[in-house]
Design an enzyme around this catalytic site. Structure first.
Site, PDB file in Angstrom:
ATOM      1  N   CYS A   1       0.829  -1.203   0.000  1.00 43.86           N
ATOM      2  CA  CYS A   1       0.000   0.000   0.000  1.00 43.86           C
ATOM      3  C   CYS A   1       0.866   1.257   0.000  1.00 43.86           C
ATOM      4  O   CYS A   1       0.580   2.221  -0.721  1.00 43.86           O
ATOM      5  CB  CYS A   1      -0.927  -0.012   1.215  1.00 43.86           C
ATOM      6  SG  CYS A   1      -2.083   1.384   1.279  1.00 43.86           S
TER       7      CYS A   1
ATOM      8  N   CYS B   1      -6.195  -4.218   7.155  1.00 43.66           N
ATOM      9  CA  CYS B   1      -7.321  -3.269   7.102  1.00 43.66           C
ATOM     10  C   CYS B   1      -8.495  -3.795   6.302  1.00 43.66           C
ATOM     11  O   CYS B   1      -9.646  -3.474   6.613  1.00 43.66           O
ATOM     12  CB  CYS B   1      -6.849  -1.928   6.550  1.00 43.66           C
ATOM     13  SG  CYS B   1      -6.444  -1.923   4.785  1.00 43.66           S
TER      14      CYS B   1
END
Length: 359
Positions: free
Chosen positions: A101, A193
Site C-alpha cells: 500500500c 485493514c
C-alpha cells in the site's frame, strides 16, 4: 510548501496534519476511500477506511481549518494491494499488504496526483524519521514503521514528510487532546485493514478456493495430514496445522517450507526453521544507488521482530544476505530490510522481497 496531508481518520495523521499547519505550510487534507463498501471495514479497532474514519478525518480537518477532500482509490487499491495479497498467498508466500500500500498507493498513486496538482509533498502519520532523504527508525521503537516504508525509492522519499516520527505515541495522543481533536483517544487500527474479521484464512479461502495438499514431515516425508490450500499456512506457523500432535521428540512442530506447485506443506522442529542466508529480489536502495561490494548491516525480516546482524551485497536486481546469527520464520514474500545502526535512529539502507532462506 504546499502539503497534501493524508488523513486516515486516526490520531497520528490528524496530528501530522496539525503540525504541518502550525509550521506555516499550505495544507490540504485528503482521505483515501480504499473500499468499494466502506461501511464494512471497521469493527472496533479492526480495519480502517470506513465511513466512520472518513467522518473523523473531516472533523479533524475542520478543527485545523484546512480544506478537505475524499479521493476514491478503491479500484487501484483492489488491484495493487488486495489482488496482489491473494496471488502472493496462492503462490505460497506471506506478503505484507502495508508495504504494498505504501509503495503503490500512498507514495505512488496519491503522490503522483498530488504533484500533478501542484503539491510539494505528502504528509502522513507514519512513525519514522526522514531528514535530507535519510530514512530512520522512529523515536518510539514500539510504533516504528520504517520497515513498511523501506520499499520507497529515493524519489518517493523526496516528496514525503513524516511529522510524528520524532515523538512517542503517548505524547501524540496528549497533543491531539490539547489541540481539541476528537480522535485523541480513538483506538489504533490493527490487523489487515481489508480483513476486519481478522480471519485471513477464511478471506483467502473465499477467493482462492480449495486446493488440497498434504502436510508432511520435513525429514521423513511422512504424510501427517491433508489441507485445503497452501494459502492457510506461513513459514514459522505452529498452530492450526491439522496434525495430531508434536514431533517424535515431544516438541512442537512448525511450518518449515511451502511448495505451492505440489501443494505440500512441510513441518519440522524449531531448529529446522533456522536460516543462515537470505535471497531477496526487487531491491530498493533509499539513497537511489546500490552499494558497491558487501556492507555490514542489521537485517529485519518481518514487521515486528526478526533482526540479526548481517553482511549484504547487491547482486543484479536483488540482494544476497549472509547472517551473522541465524534467524527463524524467514518467509518468502516478506521484506528483508537493511539498517545501519545510528544514535539518532537506525538508518534504512534498503530492502528487497524475500524469495528464499537457506539453512
Amino acid at each position: 510548501m504546499r502539503i497534501l496531508a493524508a488523513m486516515s481518520g486516526g490520531v497520528d495523521s490528524a496530528v501530522a496534519a496539525a503540525r504541518m499547519v502550525e509550521a506555516g505550510h499550505d495544507v490540504v487534507g485528503v482521505h483515501l476511500a480504499l473500499s468499494s463498501a466502506p461501511g464494512t471495514l471497521r469493527t472496533g479497532s479492526r480495519g480502517c477506511c470506513s465511513k466512520e474514519d472518513a467522518g473523523d478525518a473531516r472533523r479533524a480537518a475542520d478543527v485545523l481549518g484546512i480544506p478537505f477532500y475524499v479521493w476514491d482509490f478503491a479500484d487501484r487499491f483492489k488491484e495493487d494491494v488486495i489482488d496482489d495479497f491473494v496471488a502472493s498467498y496462492a503462490a505460497g508466500e506471506t506478503p505484507n499488504p502495508c508495504l504494498r500500500c505504501n509503495e503503490k498507493i500512498k507514495f505512488s498513486a496519491l503522490a503522483d496526483r498530488a504533484v500533478a496538482l501542484g503539491f510539494d509533498a505528502v504528509a502522513t502519520g507514519h512513525y519514522a524519521q526522514l531528514d535530507g532523504g535519510v530514512l530512520r527508525r522512529a523515536v518510539d521503537a514500539d510504533k516504528d514503521q520504517s520497515y513498511v516504508l523501506a520499499v520507497l525509492t529515493a524519489q518517493q522519499l523526496s516528496r514525503a514528510v513524516f511529522p510524528v516520527g520524532d515523538t512517542p505515541k503517548s505524547r501524540i495522543r496528549e497533543e491531539a487532546a490539547e489541540r481539541g481533536l476528537a480522535v485523541a483517544n480513538k483506538p489504533d487500527s490493527h490487523d489487515i485493514c481489508f480483513i476486519p474479521s481478522g480471519d485471513t484464512r477464511a478471506f483467502l479461502g473465499a477467493r482462492i478456493g480449495v486446493r488440497p495438499g498434504a502436510v508432511v514431515d520435513d525429514r521423513s516425508g511422512e504424510v501427517l495430514a491433508q489441507h485445503d490450500g497452501v494459502h492457510g499456512f506461513t513459514v514459522g506457523q505452529r498452530k492450526g496445522l491439522g496434525i495430531a500432535g508434536p514431533g517424535p521428540d515431544g516438541r512442537p512442530r512448525y511450518v518449515t517450507a511451502i511448495e505451492p506447485g505440489s501443494g505440500t506443506v512441510r513441518v519440522g522442529s524449531a531448529e529446522q526453521l533456522k536460516v543462515g542466508s537470505i535471497r531477496a529480489e526487487r531491491a530498493v536502495w533509499t539513497s537511489g544507488t546500490a552499494p558497491v561490494g558487501p556492507i555490514e548491516c542489521v537485517v529485519q525480516v518481518r514487521a515486528h521482530g526478526g533482526l540479526a546482524p548481517a553482511v549484504a551485497e547487491a547482486v543484479g536486481t536483488g540482494i544476497e544476505i549472509t547472517l551473522r546469527e541465524p534467524l527463524t520464520g524467514v518467509a518468502a514474500g516478506q521484506a528483508a530490510v537493511l539498517y545501519r545502526p545510528d544514535a539518532a535512529g537506525d538508518i534504512v539502507l534498503g530492502s528487497g522481497t524475500i524469495t528464499a532462506g537457506e539453512r
